[in-house]
Design a protein around this motif. Structure first.
Motif, PDB file in Angstrom:
ATOM      1  N   TYR A  36       2.412  -5.994   1.200  1.00 34.96           N
ATOM      2  CA  TYR A  36       1.932  -4.711   1.689  1.00 34.96           C
ATOM      3  C   TYR A  36       1.707  -3.804   0.494  1.00 34.96           C
ATOM      4  CZ  TYR A  36       2.905  -5.593   6.656  1.00 34.96           C
ATOM      5  OH  TYR A  36       2.885  -6.081   7.945  1.00 34.96           O
ATOM      6  N   ARG A  43      -0.761   5.229   4.244  1.00 32.45           N
ATOM      7  CA  ARG A  43       0.269   4.448   4.910  1.00 32.45           C
ATOM      8  C   ARG A  43       0.390   3.064   4.288  1.00 32.45           C
ATOM      9  NH1 ARG A  43      -1.649   4.315  10.862  1.00 32.45           N
ATOM     10  NH2 ARG A  43      -2.247   6.424  10.287  1.00 32.45           N
ATOM     11  N   LEU A  44       1.485   2.420   4.588  1.00 30.28           N
ATOM     12  CA  LEU A  44       1.650   1.024   4.219  1.00 30.28           C
ATOM     13  C   LEU A  44       0.556   0.205   4.905  1.00 30.28           C
ATOM     14  CD1 LEU A  44       5.439   0.185   4.614  1.00 30.28           C
ATOM     15  CD2 LEU A  44       4.018  -0.510   2.701  1.00 30.28           C
ATOM     16  N   PHE A  99      12.036  -6.372   3.470  1.00 26.36           N
ATOM     17  CA  PHE A  99      11.234  -5.901   2.345  1.00 26.36           C
ATOM     18  C   PHE A  99      11.982  -6.020   1.027  1.00 26.36           C
ATOM     19  CE2 PHE A  99       7.424  -3.930   4.042  1.00 26.36           C
ATOM     20  CZ  PHE A  99       7.733  -3.753   5.378  1.00 26.36           C
TER      21      PHE A  99
ATOM     22  N   VAL B   4      -1.596   3.163  14.174  1.00 26.34           N
ATOM     23  CA  VAL B   4      -0.298   3.661  14.619  1.00 26.34           C
ATOM     24  C   VAL B   4      -0.178   5.119  14.172  1.00 26.34           C
ATOM     25  CG1 VAL B   4       2.189   3.395  14.422  1.00 26.34           C
ATOM     26  CG2 VAL B   4       0.702   1.358  14.429  1.00 26.34           C
ATOM     27  N   TYR B  33       8.106  -1.488  16.315  1.00 24.07           N
ATOM     28  CA  TYR B  33       9.243  -1.578  15.392  1.00 24.07           C
ATOM     29  C   TYR B  33       9.492  -0.223  14.764  1.00 24.07           C
ATOM     30  CZ  TYR B  33       7.343  -6.338  15.519  1.00 24.07           C
ATOM     31  OH  TYR B  33       6.834  -7.551  15.919  1.00 24.07           O
ATOM     32  N   TYR B  35      11.418   1.252  11.238  1.00 27.69           N
ATOM     33  CA  TYR B  35      12.019   0.983   9.932  1.00 27.69           C
ATOM     34  C   TYR B  35      12.321   2.316   9.280  1.00 27.69           C
ATOM     35  CZ  TYR B  35       9.900  -3.758  10.183  1.00 27.69           C
ATOM     36  OH  TYR B  35       9.538  -5.033  10.551  1.00 27.69           O
ATOM     37  N   ARG B  37      13.238   4.118   5.176  1.00 21.03           N
ATOM     38  CA  ARG B  37      13.521   4.000   3.750  1.00 21.03           C
ATOM     39  C   ARG B  37      14.301   5.253   3.347  1.00 21.03           C
ATOM     40  NH1 ARG B  37       8.408   3.455   0.760  1.00 21.03           N
ATOM     41  NH2 ARG B  37       8.290   5.693   1.028  1.00 21.03           N
ATOM     42  N   ILE B  43      12.952  -0.504   2.230  1.00 22.34           N
ATOM     43  CA  ILE B  43      12.580  -0.265   3.613  1.00 22.34           C
ATOM     44  C   ILE B  43      13.421  -1.219   4.464  1.00 22.34           C
ATOM     45  CG2 ILE B  43      10.710  -0.364   5.301  1.00 22.34           C
ATOM     46  CD1 ILE B  43       8.764   0.039   2.904  1.00 22.34           C
ATOM     47  N   PHE B  45      14.756  -2.511   8.367  1.00 14.41           N
ATOM     48  CA  PHE B  45      14.495  -2.632   9.795  1.00 14.41           C
ATOM     49  C   PHE B  45      15.555  -1.892  10.598  1.00 14.41           C
ATOM     50  CE2 PHE B  45      13.392  -4.748  13.718  1.00 14.41           C
ATOM     51  CZ  PHE B  45      14.596  -5.036  14.337  1.00 14.41           C
ATOM     52  N   PHE B  91       9.483   4.822   9.415  1.00 17.08           N
ATOM     53  CA  PHE B  91       8.204   4.181   9.696  1.00 17.08           C
ATOM     54  C   PHE B  91       8.238   3.508  11.058  1.00 17.08           C
ATOM     55  CE2 PHE B  91       6.298   4.595   5.578  1.00 17.08           C
ATOM     56  CZ  PHE B  91       7.331   4.481   4.655  1.00 17.08           C
ATOM     57  N   SER B  95       2.641  -4.524  16.618  1.00 21.28           N
ATOM     58  CA  SER B  95       1.940  -5.801  16.459  1.00 21.28           C
ATOM     59  C   SER B  95       1.574  -6.350  17.827  1.00 21.28           C
ATOM     60  CB  SER B  95       2.792  -6.813  15.687  1.00 21.28           C
ATOM     61  OG  SER B  95       3.854  -7.298  16.483  1.00 21.28           O
ATOM     62  N   THR B 104       1.201  -9.987  12.643  1.00 18.00           N
ATOM     63  CA  THR B 104       1.011  -8.969  11.623  1.00 18.00           C
ATOM     64  C   THR B 104       1.413  -7.604  12.149  1.00 18.00           C
ATOM     65  OG1 THR B 104      -0.790 -10.215  10.626  1.00 18.00           O
ATOM     66  CG2 THR B 104      -0.670  -7.868  10.120  1.00 18.00           C
ATOM     67  N   GLN B 105       2.243  -6.926  11.396  1.00 16.00           N
ATOM     68  CA  GLN B 105       2.690  -5.588  11.771  1.00 16.00           C
ATOM     69  C   GLN B 105       1.845  -4.546  11.055  1.00 16.00           C
ATOM     70  OE1 GLN B 105       6.986  -5.155  11.523  1.00 16.00           O
ATOM     71  NE2 GLN B 105       7.279  -7.280  12.158  1.00 16.00           N
ATOM     72  N   TYR B 106       1.408  -3.548  11.805  1.00 14.68           N
ATOM     73  CA  TYR B 106       0.598  -2.449  11.283  1.00 14.68           C
ATOM     74  C   TYR B 106       1.442  -1.185  11.308  1.00 14.68           C
ATOM     75  CZ  TYR B 106      -3.137  -5.796  11.969  1.00 14.68           C
ATOM     76  OH  TYR B 106      -3.910  -6.925  11.909  1.00 14.68           O
ATOM     77  N   PHE B 107       1.467  -0.511  10.183  1.00 14.99           N
ATOM     78  CA  PHE B 107       2.383   0.607  10.016  1.00 14.99           C
ATOM     79  C   PHE B 107       1.734   1.959  10.239  1.00 14.99           C
ATOM     80  CE2 PHE B 107       6.454  -0.956   8.405  1.00 14.99           C
ATOM     81  CZ  PHE B 107       6.160  -2.305   8.302  1.00 14.99           C
ATOM     82  N   GLY B 108       2.550   2.884  10.721  1.00  9.57           N
ATOM     83  CA  GLY B 108       2.155   4.271  10.803  1.00  9.57           C
ATOM     84  C   GLY B 108       2.383   4.967   9.467  1.00  9.57           C
ATOM     85  N   PRO B 109       1.995   6.237   9.375  1.00  6.70           N
ATOM     86  CA  PRO B 109       2.107   6.969   8.110  1.00  6.70           C
ATOM     87  C   PRO B 109       3.532   7.364   7.757  1.00  6.70           C
ATOM     88  CG  PRO B 109       1.259   8.393   9.810  1.00  6.70           C
ATOM     89  CD  PRO B 109       1.334   7.029  10.410  1.00  6.70           C
TER      90      PRO B 109
END
Lengths: 109, 116
Positions: A36, A43-44, A99, B4, B33, B35, B37, B43, B45, B91, B95, B104-109
């Motif tokens: 990533y 964003r990621l 990660f 997201v 999901y 997560y 940090r 990061i 889960f 975060f 998916s 595949t996981q798509y992340f938000g901002p």
């Protein structure tokens, strides 16, 4: 234990130089690995996944089970490659991503 | 297609207060999901929903954290009462599930939470 290690916090290179971002993993079985990237103020986002064997933005990564590595490589770095890069492992039996600490790539002109 | 989304983007609260973070997944994604940090750390889960059910909440740090996903659409993560060590970036990812041999996981901002 399942773990992802990115040994370098910062990698600094000049434009046009080759880049290798290191990632090592600890996992029993067949790993599912991803890279990533997070650009500044974005964003990621998924860069690539090993199962696809694809090349995105000139980056490639090969899974080496013998060395338990999934290093990210690019032959000629560009300034727009400057970002935070995270290697991630999909935990077996579950869908959670594990990660690494991330490596900041800085490409200088 | 909208990605997201997360709200708010940044929250500053005092220790002991309550904060609720919201995540809207990509339309049609059953998996959601959380997560986070925290400063200087990886990061990590927190938990995983499949539709409205908690599939895995092994990463939730303690019972001050409560996640819900009513109706299997958006999700909220409530921290009550907030402590200083809860500061970090939260975060959300979604998916579609296992397709083409992977998920595949798509992340938000992310939501940056600061507890003073």
């Amino acid at each position: 234990a399942q773990r992802v290690t990115q040994p370098e916090k910062l990698l600094s290179v000049f434009k046009g130089a080759p880049v290798e971002l290191k990632c090592n993993y600890s996992y029993s079985g067949s790993p599912e690995l991803f890279w990533y990237v997070q650009y500044s103020r974005q964003r990621l986002q998924l860069l690539l996944r090993h199962i696809s064997r694809e090349s995105i933005k000139g980056f490639t990564a090969d899974l080496n089970k013998g060395e338990t590595s999934f290093h990210l490589k690019k032959p000629f770095a560009q300034e727009e490659d400057s970002a935070m890069y995270y290697c991630a492992l999909l935990s077996g039996g579950y869908n959670k991503l594990i990660f690494g600490a991330g490596t900041r790539l800085a490409v200088h002109p | 297609e909208a990605g997201v989304t997360q709200f708010p983007s940044h929250s500053v609260i005092e220790k002991g207060q309550t904060v609720t973070l919201r995540c809207d997944p990509i339309s049609g994604h059953d998996n959601l999901y959380w997560y986070r940090r925290v400063m200087g750390k990886e990061i990590k889960f927190l938990l995983h929903f499949v539709k409205e059910s908690k599939q895995d909440e092994s990463g939730m740090p303690n019972n001050r954290f409560l996640a819900e996903r009513t109706g299997g659409t958006y999700s909220t993560l409530k921290v009550q009462p907030a402590e200083l060590e809860d500061s970090g970036v939260y975060f959300c990812a979604s998916s579609a599930g296992w397709t083409g041999g992977t998920d595949t996981q798509y992340f938000g901002p992310g939501t940056r939470l600061t507890v003073l």
